[in-house]
Design an enzyme around this catalytic site. Structure first.
Site, PDB file in Angstrom:
ATOM      1  CB  SER A  70      -1.067   0.156   1.061  1.00 50.45           C
ATOM      2  OG  SER A  70      -1.654   0.481   0.825  1.00 50.45           O
ATOM      3  CE  LYS A  91      -0.459   4.962  -1.640  1.00 48.29           C
ATOM      4  NZ  LYS A  91      -0.709   4.981  -3.002  1.00 48.29           N
ATOM      5  CD1 TRP A 133      -7.764   3.337  -1.842  1.00 44.34           C
ATOM      6  CD2 TRP A 133      -9.614   4.426  -3.137  1.00 44.34           C
ATOM      7  NE1 TRP A 133      -8.053   4.662  -1.555  1.00 44.34           N
ATOM      8  CE2 TRP A 133      -8.894   5.306  -2.312  1.00 44.34           C
ATOM      9  CE3 TRP A 133     -11.086   4.598  -4.069  1.00 44.34           C
ATOM     10  CZ2 TRP A 133      -9.173   6.043  -2.132  1.00 44.34           C
ATOM     11  CZ3 TRP A 133     -11.187   6.258  -3.743  1.00 44.34           C
ATOM     12  CH2 TRP A 133     -10.544   6.906  -3.297  1.00 44.34           C
ATOM     13  CG  HIS A 157      -5.712  -2.922   0.769  1.00 41.54           C
ATOM     14  ND1 HIS A 157      -4.714  -2.559  -0.115  1.00 41.54           N
ATOM     15  CD2 HIS A 157      -4.866  -1.982   0.928  1.00 41.54           C
ATOM     16  CE1 HIS A 157      -3.661  -1.868  -0.612  1.00 41.54           C
ATOM     17  NE2 HIS A 157      -4.151  -1.285   1.091  1.00 41.54           N
TER      18      HIS A 157
HETATM   19  C1  GTR Z   1      -4.933   4.591   2.026  1.00 38.16           C
HETATM   20  C2  GTR Z   1      -4.786   5.454   0.470  1.00 38.16           C
HETATM   21  C3  GTR Z   1      -4.098   4.570   0.245  1.00 38.16           C
HETATM   22  C4  GTR Z   1      -3.062   3.309   0.102  1.00 38.16           C
HETATM   23  C5  GTR Z   1      -4.044   2.639   1.583  1.00 38.16           C
HETATM   24  C6  GTR Z   1      -3.073   2.809   2.571  1.00 38.16           C
HETATM   25  O1  GTR Z   1      -6.006   5.231   2.662  1.00 38.16           O
HETATM   26  O2  GTR Z   1      -6.075   6.195   0.104  1.00 38.16           O
HETATM   27  O3  GTR Z   1      -3.273   5.267  -1.335  1.00 38.16           O
HETATM   28  O4  GTR Z   1      -2.087   4.115   0.687  1.00 38.16           O
HETATM   29  O5  GTR Z   1      -4.136   3.818   2.083  1.00 38.16           O
HETATM   30  O6  GTR Z   1      -1.819   2.647   2.640  1.00 38.16           O
HETATM   31  O7  GTR Z   1      -3.183   1.690   3.295  1.00 38.16           O
END
Ligand code: GTR
Length: 425
Positions: free
Chosen positions: A258, A262, A354, A404
């Site tokens: 997540s 990045k 998402w 996720h």
């Molecule tokens: C979310 C964000 C995503 C991702 C995620 C995470 O809220 O929108 O881009 O980075 O957090 O890190 O779990």
């Protein structure tokens, strides 16, 4: 007139979650240089186009990482605790405290498990964790972080201190027993040791420590931000690992999930010592294309709408592409291409809409020509694979069933891929 205009600017468009509603978009070719010329060989990529792409990614997305080599000469690493009989005797656990710019600056805690009985130095996976090293394993001996942690991991008193309640809560995302059984070491550091994840968190982290103005720094467009600080931290963690004789620093994979995916991509792009770069569901601002409007968008993540997003992760210019993604002179495949010719693995989960699973696949696909120009087999697939099917040669990809998360299925794919590109035995 000003008020209605502001209101209009702040209205967030509906999230697109339906493939048939994705607006058409055009991707810039990473193999066409800034002057409009086609890049035709590896030498040209290496010497002129790769530096251009690096600059595009810095200027438009994450900001420039400062050159801290002079400060790093003061780095100190100390073993705080070690146990050769960890995980029921299968591994040696070591906890290091590392001051990457010397003892006048902040420190981070690195947790390391190395399989016992290996014949020589072993390959390793290195990744940042969200809540503290103690969340990544059940092991009672793992120390709690002393830095700020977010509410979900913190004491109920609102102090943002880590507590025992977090211990082991992320263990399924790390699978240390599986890694060790397959001959790989696992190293992890809490991301907040480098920069706590909230808008003012940088004041307590390395961005402030490394800036001449400290916590008073007024960040300018082009300066680094949170993802840059985490990526820098991954490189400093690799520096520390490289001093551990039981680990082979030439076979270290950088991995992240997540937001930390990045960071893992940006670390792997900048630091060519990483032998394998893994993005687990990194989504928008990670492996997913930004010009493809599906799920989270550049405007949402970069904070163009009140109360939404994470502007502190990115350099200022990124938010200017909100609803203007077509103006971006690059896309996330430029970032992925910076990993080439080293192996890359991008993974998605089908319910993680998402993060735009298909956009993550298409990011990898659009980076593929660079890998092939550099003599690598790359993705070797151009059709979005079925759920649970693994594809790819030197760029791996899968979209697994479920949400996720990082699961054993993801790890099995990474370990099988690592067995080919940075084998344990
Ligand atoms: C979310 C964000 C995503 C991702 C995620 C995470 O809220 O929108 O881009 O980075 O957090 O890190 O779990």
């Amino acid at each position: 007139m000003l008020l209605p205009l502001l209101f209009l600017a702040a209205t967030m468009p509906a999230t697109i979650d339906d493939e048939s509603k994705v607006p058409p978009y055009t991707l810039p070719d990473p193999l066409v240089d800034n002057a409009g010329n086609k890049v035709v060989d590896a030498k040209q990529w290496r010497e002129s186009r790769r530096p251009e792409v690096m600059k595009l990614v810095e200027e438009n997305i994450y900001g420039r990482t400062p050159d801290t080599r002079a400060r790093q000469q003061a780095a100190v690493s100390e073993v705080v605790e070690t146990d050769a009989q960890a995980l029921g005797g299968k591994a040696t656990r070591t906890q290091l405290k590392v001051w990457p710019i010397g003892k006048s600056g902040p420190a981070f805690d690195l947790l390391l498990y190395v399989p016992n009985g290996a014949k020589g130095p072993v390959p390793a996976f290195l990744g940042l964790n969200f809540g503290g090293n103690h969340t990544t394993v059940e092991d009672k001996a793992v120390l709690l972080p002393s830095t700020w942690v977010s509410k979900q991991w913190a004491a109920a008193d609102g102090s943002n201190r880590a507590t025992e309640k977090g211990r082991g809560t992320q263990a399924s995302r790390w699978q240390v027993e599986t890694l060790v059984a397959r001959g790989f070491a696992l190293a992890t550091v809490y991301c907040g040791d480098f920069e706590p994840d909230f808008p003012e968190g940088w004041k307590q982290g390395f961005r402030a420590a490394l800036s001449p103005e400290g916590a008073n720094t007024a960040w300018k467009d082009g300066d680094w931000a949170g993802i840059g600080a985490w990526a820098w931290g991954l490189s400093r963690s690799l520096d520390a690992l490289a001093k551990v004789p039981a680990v082979d620093a030439k076979r270290v994979a950088v991995i992240g999930h997540s937001r930390l995916g990045k960071a893992s991509l940006w670390a792997g792009a900048q630091d060519e010592r990483f032998a394998l770069v893994i993005s687990n569901e990194s989504g928008c601002g990670g492996a997913a294309l930004g010009k493809r409007i599906f799920g989270e968008t550049v405007g949402v993540i970069a904070g163009a709408y009140p109360g939404r997003g994470f502007p502190h992760w990115f350099t200022a210019r990124y938010s200017r592409f909100a609803e203007k993604e077509h103006l971006m002179p690059l896309d996330q495949h430029h970032l992925l291409a910076l990993v080439a010719p080293r192996p890359l693995y991008v993974a998605s989960a089908v319910e993680d809409r998402w993060a735009d699973p298909k956009g993550e696949f298409l990011g990898a696909l659009a980076a593929d020509p660079v890998f092939r120009l550099l003599g690598q087999p790359g993705l070797g697939a151009d059709v979005y694979p079925a759920v649970g099917q693994r594809v790819g040669k030197s760029i791996g990809y899968h979209v697994r069933a479920g949400k996720h998360d990082v699961t054993l299925e993801d790890w099995q794919a990474y370990l099988d891929f690592a067995d080919r590109v940075m084998p344990a035995k």
